[in-house]
Design an enzyme around this catalytic site. Structure first.
Site, PDB file in Angstrom:
ATOM      1  N   LYS A  70     -53.086  19.359  14.328  1.00 29.58           N
ATOM      2  CA  LYS A  70     -53.720  20.511  14.985  1.00 29.58           C
ATOM      3  C   LYS A  70     -54.901  21.074  14.196  1.00 29.58           C
ATOM      4  O   LYS A  70     -55.805  21.651  14.781  1.00 29.58           O
ATOM      5  CB  LYS A  70     -52.688  21.621  15.233  1.00 29.58           C
ATOM      6  CG  LYS A  70     -51.712  21.292  16.347  1.00 29.58           C
ATOM      7  CD  LYS A  70     -50.792  22.465  16.630  1.00 29.58           C
ATOM      8  CE  LYS A  70     -49.835  22.123  17.756  1.00 29.58           C
ATOM      9  NZ  LYS A  70     -49.007  23.271  18.151  1.00 29.58           N
ATOM     10  N   ASP A 131     -51.321  27.655  22.635  1.00 27.91           N
ATOM     11  CA  ASP A 131     -49.984  28.034  22.142  1.00 27.91           C
ATOM     12  C   ASP A 131     -49.766  29.545  22.237  1.00 27.91           C
ATOM     13  O   ASP A 131     -48.726  30.009  22.698  1.00 27.91           O
ATOM     14  CB  ASP A 131     -49.805  27.592  20.688  1.00 27.91           C
ATOM     15  CG  ASP A 131     -49.656  26.085  20.555  1.00 27.91           C
ATOM     16  OD1 ASP A 131     -49.143  25.455  21.505  1.00 27.91           O
ATOM     17  OD2 ASP A 131     -50.025  25.542  19.506  1.00 27.91           O
TER      18      ASP A 131
END
Ligand code: ATR
Length: 310
Positions: A70, A131
């Site tokens: 990420k 997220d």
């Protein structure tokens, strides 16, 4: 670049074998009537740059990015959304010019400029982070008010960073309790840089759990403690009871009801497991790729079915 020829989606991560994302996204694509497929793209760290190059050349509509890539993928995209830039992490890759031409305006992207890539002129590959917005969307779906909420966040990793950012942006006051205090302090410093009026404090795990929990209406576990196969562990003090006026959210969804959530239920707290956040971050990613609202109920049912098979 010919967006019309693009049909693939996938998940870059290592390992990714147990992911629920293919089941969730393929069900959504079928429901939307889109002839695209979402596949696992197992990618060791040393292969990440090559894998992102393949996304650019092998007909990908976009991709998700998970652990451990990420942050590393930040350097491999052409631009970042404000959320990804602020969080310093990317979980979704999409083209500035989406495959469904004409529908991109609604999601805030634009058509250009094109960039040179090797022999080709291609649309820009953008990195987003869904997220945090997925977490807030799931809280709202459960009817949990965020603005003005006093929240205890357990953990100081990447998941905590996304959760704290989203909570602060939505108007909550946050205390981060983490084993390594410096990791919590780093999150607090970055969040405060972006939101100078934010209320974010830090304290050490596990000593600070009791005082921080006393005033918290919402308690969120962002660590992986309690996740299969180590299901007996919990990021909490056994002697510390939760109250009926408290909501306990565990980002873990394997198992659905963690030892921590069962402990919270004994005290009468309301509990929410992490599957909803998984579904909502996926729904937000799907909207990046399609420009259309995601079929959230279809995605949730597919994720639940896939989880039950494991
Ligand atoms: P992610 O990026 O997915 O959030 P991570 O970077 O491994 O995962 O972060 C996990 C968080 O859980 C970390 O903050 C970690 O604490 P440290 O910052 O001290 O490393 C926390 N964590 C992991 N195992 C833990 C345990 N057994 N007890 C308490 N905290 C734990």
């Amino acid at each position: 670049m010919e967006t019309a020829g693009r049909k693939r989606l996938g998940l870059l991560g290592w390992p990714v074998a147990h992911s629920l994302s293919p089941a969730m996204h393929n069900a959504a694509l079928a429901a939307l009537g889109l002839p695209w497929t979402y596949e696992l793209l197992p990618t060791p760290p040393a292969d990440l740059a090559a894998a992102v190059r393949r996304l650019r050349t092998e007909g990908f509509i976009g991709a998700n990015v998970t652990v451990p890539h990420k942050q590393a993928v930040l350097a491999l995209v052409d631009d970042l959304t404000p959320a990804a830039r602020a969080m310093g992490a990317v979980n979704t890759l999409f083209w500035a010019t989406p495959a469904l031409q004409g529908e991109n305006k609604a999601i805030g992207t634009d058509d250009g400029p094109m960039v040179e890539y090797g022999e080709m002129r291609v649309s820009r590959l953008l990195g987003d982070n869904t997220d945090g917005s997925g977490f807030i969307a799931d809280l709202l779906a459960h009817g949990v008010q965020v603005i003005g909420q006093q929240v205890l966040v357990i953990g100081g990793g990447g998941a905590a960073r996304a959760v704290v950012f989203a909570l602060v942006a939505a108007g909550a006051a946050v205390t981060i309790v983490n084993r390594t205090l410096a990791h919590a302090e780093t999150i607090a410093a970055i969040v405060t840089y972006h939101y100078p009026a934010a209320s974010v404090s830090c304290a050490r795990f596990p000593e600070a759990l009791a005082p921080a929990a006393a005033g918290a209406g919402l308690i969120v576990n962002t660590t992986s403690v309690g996740m299969w196969p180590d299901e007996d562990a919990m990021p909490w003090d056994q002697a510390l009871a939760l109250r009926p006026d408290q909501i306990v959210y565990d980002l873990v969804y394997r198992p659905r009801l963690t030892t921590f959530l069962r402990h919270a239920q004994v005290g009468g707290a309301r509990v929410i497991d992490g599957l909803g956040m998984l579904v909502q971050q996926g729904a937000a990613a799907l909207t990046r790729w399609t420009g259309r609202p995601a079929p959230v109920a279809v995605m949730r049912a597919a994720a639940e079915a896939a989880l039950a098979q494991h």
